[in-house]
Every structure is written in C-alpha cells, then in structure tokens.
Design a protein around this motif. Sequence first.
Motif, mmCIF file in Angstrom:
data_model
loop_
_atom_site.group_PDB
_atom_site.id
_atom_site.type_symbol
_atom_site.label_atom_id
_atom_site.label_comp_id
_atom_site.label_asym_id
_atom_site.label_seq_id
_atom_site.Cartn_x
_atom_site.Cartn_y
_atom_site.Cartn_z
ATOM 1 N N LEU A 271 7.006 12.352 8.026
ATOM 2 C CA LEU A 271 8.010 11.441 7.185
ATOM 3 C C LEU A 271 7.177 11.439 5.461
ATOM 4 O O LEU A 271 6.451 12.110 5.982
ATOM 5 C CB LEU A 271 7.284 9.759 8.324
ATOM 6 N N ILE A 272 8.234 11.121 5.242
ATOM 7 C CA ILE A 272 7.936 11.123 3.333
ATOM 8 C C ILE A 272 9.026 10.140 2.639
ATOM 9 O O ILE A 272 9.883 9.615 3.081
ATOM 10 C CB ILE A 272 9.157 12.723 3.319
ATOM 11 N N PHE A 273 8.089 9.259 2.603
ATOM 12 C CA PHE A 273 7.902 8.149 1.684
ATOM 13 C C PHE A 273 8.267 8.298 0.086
ATOM 14 O O PHE A 273 7.136 9.462 0.010
ATOM 15 C CB PHE A 273 7.179 7.444 1.978
ATOM 16 N N ASN A 274 8.552 7.528 -0.660
ATOM 17 C CA ASN A 274 8.470 7.849 -2.025
ATOM 18 C C ASN A 274 8.603 6.439 -2.714
ATOM 19 O O ASN A 274 9.471 5.541 -1.855
ATOM 20 C CB ASN A 274 9.932 8.883 -2.422
ATOM 21 N N THR A 275 8.282 5.912 -4.111
ATOM 22 C CA THR A 275 8.344 4.955 -4.915
ATOM 23 C C THR A 275 8.124 5.542 -6.121
ATOM 24 O O THR A 275 7.418 6.706 -6.737
ATOM 25 C CB THR A 275 6.642 4.525 -4.274
ATOM 26 N N TRP B 265 8.997 1.124 -1.883
ATOM 27 C CA TRP B 265 8.549 2.167 -0.862
ATOM 28 C C TRP B 265 9.786 2.761 0.285
ATOM 29 O O TRP B 265 10.174 0.931 0.801
ATOM 30 C CB TRP B 265 6.931 2.747 0.214
ATOM 31 N N SER B 266 10.355 3.418 -0.136
ATOM 32 C CA SER B 266 11.045 3.862 0.593
ATOM 33 C C SER B 266 11.676 3.556 1.981
ATOM 34 O O SER B 266 10.321 3.868 2.204
ATOM 35 C CB SER B 266 12.116 5.804 0.447
ATOM 36 N N ASP B 267 12.213 3.775 2.753
ATOM 37 C CA ASP B 267 12.304 3.788 3.776
ATOM 38 C C ASP B 267 11.631 5.714 4.371
ATOM 39 O O ASP B 267 12.261 6.509 3.146
ATOM 40 C CB ASP B 267 13.994 4.034 5.177
#
Length: 612
Positions: A130-134, A143-145
């Motif tokens: 899983l790679i999240f970003n904000t 925070w992204s899906d």
Amino acid sequence: MRDLLKQLVVFMAANAACSSALKTQVRHNPAIPGWHSDPSCIFVAEKENTTFCAASTFLLTPGLPIYASKDLTNWKLASHALSRESQFGEFNLSLAQSDGIWAPTIRYHDGTIYIITIYKDNIRQKSTGLIFNTTDPFSNDAWSDPIQYVAETIDPDLFWDDNGNAFVATSGTDLQTVDVRTGALGERHRIWNGTTGIYLEGPHIYRKDGYYYLLTAEGGSGLNHTVTMARSRNIWGPYHAYEKNPVMTNAHTSEYFQNIGHADLFHDQNGNWWSSALAWRSGPAGKTYPMGREMVLTPVTWKEGDWPSFAPVRGVSDEGWYLAPSKDIPGEGPFANEPDVVDFEPNSTIPRHFGFWRWSSQDKYIVSPPGHPGTLRLKPSQGSITAGYKNLTAGYDIEDFTLIMRRQTDTLFQYSVDVSFSPQAEDEEIGVTVFLNQVQNINLGIVMLPSKNATSQHPTLAPHFRFVVSALGSDVKQNFSQPVIQPAPRFWLDEPVRLIVRAENPENYTFYASPSSRPWILQKLGEAPAAIVSGGVGPFTGALVGVYATSNGGNGATESYISRWRYEGLAQEVDNVVVAGYLSGRYGYNGYNGTAKAQLEDPAYCNTLHAA
C-alpha cells in the motif's frame, strides 16, 4: 502503590529558564509511549520544521497514526493515513491476531508525504503493498486511497535517488525500482545478506556524502534484536558491513529497555541526526511489557564521510541535541502524554486517538443521542471478546465487535467509565477491558445472569459483576478458566456504575466498581498479571484499554450508555529503579526535558528531586 514508589526515584520538572542555554538536552524514553510498533520518521522543513512519525497498527483502526513534533519531546497526533474503510476494507477478512498493517515507512518528496506499508493476511498467505500520499498530514481526509501492489516480502522502504528514481527496499535485503503513481515494481535484487543472515528486516536506505547507507534490523523482534549497517558507492551494491556492527542494541544486557530494533534515521532543523526505533520496557527477562513495542529516540553523531554513531537507548539520556520546547502543532489530535477527560458532549465526535478492532460499524457508537446527552451509546455485538477464556478457538472469531479503546501509555494509570445499563435478556453485558487481542484480554463486565436461587422453572435474572480473563493465548501458566461472578448491589443500579481499571504496579492490573455518585464505596472485583497482555500470540502489538458491549451470542439488543471516560497516567517507569512522576495528569508529563544529568544530581540547581 506507595510500596513500589518508595523504591523508585521520582524526578519532577526543572526550571525551563535554565534549559535554554544548554547545548544538549536531557530526554526521556519512550518518546511516544504506548504501543507504536515499527516507527519511521521524517523531518519536513516545508511544514514549519516539523518531524512526522508513523507506526504499525496491525488490526487496529483507524490505522497508521501520524505524530508531529517540532522539539522531539512534545508529540501530537496529527492524523491517520488509513481512516476510512473505503481505503482498504480487508481488515474484516483477517483472522490471525498478527494480521494487518505492518511496518510503514514515511518519506517526503517534491512537496508530498508518502507512506509505504503492507497489509499482511497470514491465513490466506497474502501480502498487499500500500502506498498512501498527502500534502496535508494534519487531515485524515487529505490522505489518498492507497496505490496497491502485490508484496512478495515485508517491511518496504521508500527511497528517491538524486536523479528522481524511486526504489523499494524490503526484508532480505532486496531492492527494486517502484513507480509510486501505479505501484509497478522492477526486478528484485538481493543487495546484502546482513551480518548473521537471521531475520534481516526493516531496511532503510539513505544517501549521504557519496555513499548509500543501508540500515537494517537483525535477530528478530525480541531479546536478540539489533540494528546493523552497510554502505556502498552504488545503490545496487556491493554493500560492505560496518566493522563495529551492531550500531545499536541492548541484547544480552541488564538494561530495562530491550528489543531495540527496526530503526530509522532523520535529521532535525539544525542538521543534527536522530534515530527512532522500537523497544520493549521489559528488562532482560522479557516477560512483562504490556505496552508492547514503543517508540524510542536516541541522538546520532554522523560526521561527513563517516559511519553514524548511535547513543545507547536509555530511559534518561543527557546526550540529546537541544531543541527549543514547542507545542505549536496544528490539528485536533491530543498530545501523546495527555490524559483523557471525555464527556461526549453534544455535537462532539469520538476522539481521534480512540480505536477499534478491525473496521467497526460506526452506528454502534453514537455521541449524545436524543434523551442521553453527555453519553456514548453502544449497540451490543453478538460476538464477545471474552470468549477466548474458554478455548483458543472460541476467541478466533471474525466479528464486528462493539469495542472502543485507547492505548495504555503509562506504566501506572487509572482508567474509568460510568455505565448506564438496564439489561433485559440473559448474557447481555457491558464492561471495561485491558485488551491485547481476542484471546489475551482482562475484563470486568456487568452481565445479566440467573440469580443464585433461580431455577429452570423459576428463572430470575439480575445484573452481576463478572471478571473474566482470556489468557490461553499468553505465556502465563496460571489457570483463569473460571470467571469470578458476584451479584451487583441492588442500590447501585439506580444510577450509573463506575468501572475502574488500575495499574497500581507494573506487574498487575486491578479492577474495581463503585456507584458513580459515591466513588469512595469501592469494591475490588479482580486482579490479573500484566504478562497476560505481553507477547503470546500478540507479540507485535500492545495493550489497549476501553469498553465492550455484547449479547454473548444471544438475542439481547439492549443498548448501553457510557459517560465520564477518564484515563490518567500516574507514573512512567523508565529504568529498573526509576520512574518519572507527574505533578498532575491534567498538565501532562513532568520529566527530564531541558535538564542535564549534573543538574538532576543537584536539587538546589534548577530542579527538585522528589522521593516518593
């Protein structure tokens, strides 16, 4: 408690004016108390010189807490990167107690904060990357899906080279390229075999002074945990081990802090380096550590072209670089050492640091419902977290439990709630819990049971106190297979009943009840060792305290109401014979910030030494 504290030295706060001129700073560990496994940290100058840290959460939701600090002493919960079931819903398919979110890495690149982690499903033998970003780490919604990918190994690290290429390093230690926009991975290459080849985990790569430095954990999370390093002129290797490895460990020592590992490196606004790591507060026996793997910090000296030198992890250290105290952190989250004073006022929401086991239906928890202002209404689940006292199989249930909790963050503490409950059906129950997982928990409930003189022909039901210990998943050999049951005094039931959990010493929890308007009428109802919620089948997590509501598999649906939620830390053990005291939980931690060791030894200079 007094008997314990007589053996401990209680240091109180020093005069803040005296600390400002110091080049170094006395600090305490754990930096973020309570269960915060596998910590990773990054300094972001563009966010007002703030350091952000993330931690594993396994089956606890919301997941991936993000803590923020400007002084590396005051840590505030900024957000959760995983706060919505729509981001990743597979929690409710996980059975094993060690499933869930493992080992995040937090990094900053081109104005965006990223988190890379995996979701581990041990039963289905499936790992999902899983790679999240904000761009706004102070907002859950920002925070992204996550971008998802098939993860072949655990503990992903995210690294950008000077040319902008992104890489993932994983346990092994393996390295491959990654496209953070799609999750597409390049070919995997083994770049180092470690110093022992045993459980080479938690890798992180750094670029400094013409070298690629590789930081890893070895020996497995436990008493043999160590931190080692290697470096290379080329990112693909070969990597050469540091001749003075391990760079950090407390293995095979008598130190109170053990299991030092899964470290990360970051610098502050002054260019000074630090390391975060996980640790147990267990001593060398490694038996009792209910708060599990906590985040510790230690200063690092890293001269140009040289290997970094890590200060040893201790509960009190005067080697830390000085940073001016600051609580200037935005957002609605609490600071890590704050007590809970929660009254569920109308138009309020559930506090940000409260958590659930897997995703839980939010209609089970209603703040200030009509006719019951100042309460949290709980709708009972059919499944019960206390089922594990019967056998392990009974405890392994995928159920949307009604269970709301916060981390235990203090060695000695008191937690209490007031309960309004009018059960109608047999086995309806509400209670307080010290919870590690579904088969390791300690509970005091108010439950509807047949009265002592009831018969099958003339059933008479009445509320009872029931103390239940689920210990079969733990390493404790004591037999807790029989719950302790006592009728609840009738005159107590005309008002809310206060249920209380106390850690009066580091080894045990004690459970009490009282009528809420007469708290001096205190009835002790059970006691159990903290080793029950240490290790066992939950070696990667830590104790939570909170409230559950259940019909215990029956048809009962009576709702209950809790109010006056309180958690207050009493003392924090930071060494085998030292505990850090509190002036008052309301005003937070009063420990070692801003004082030097020599000053602590001089009661007349800038601080007071209090003997309990």
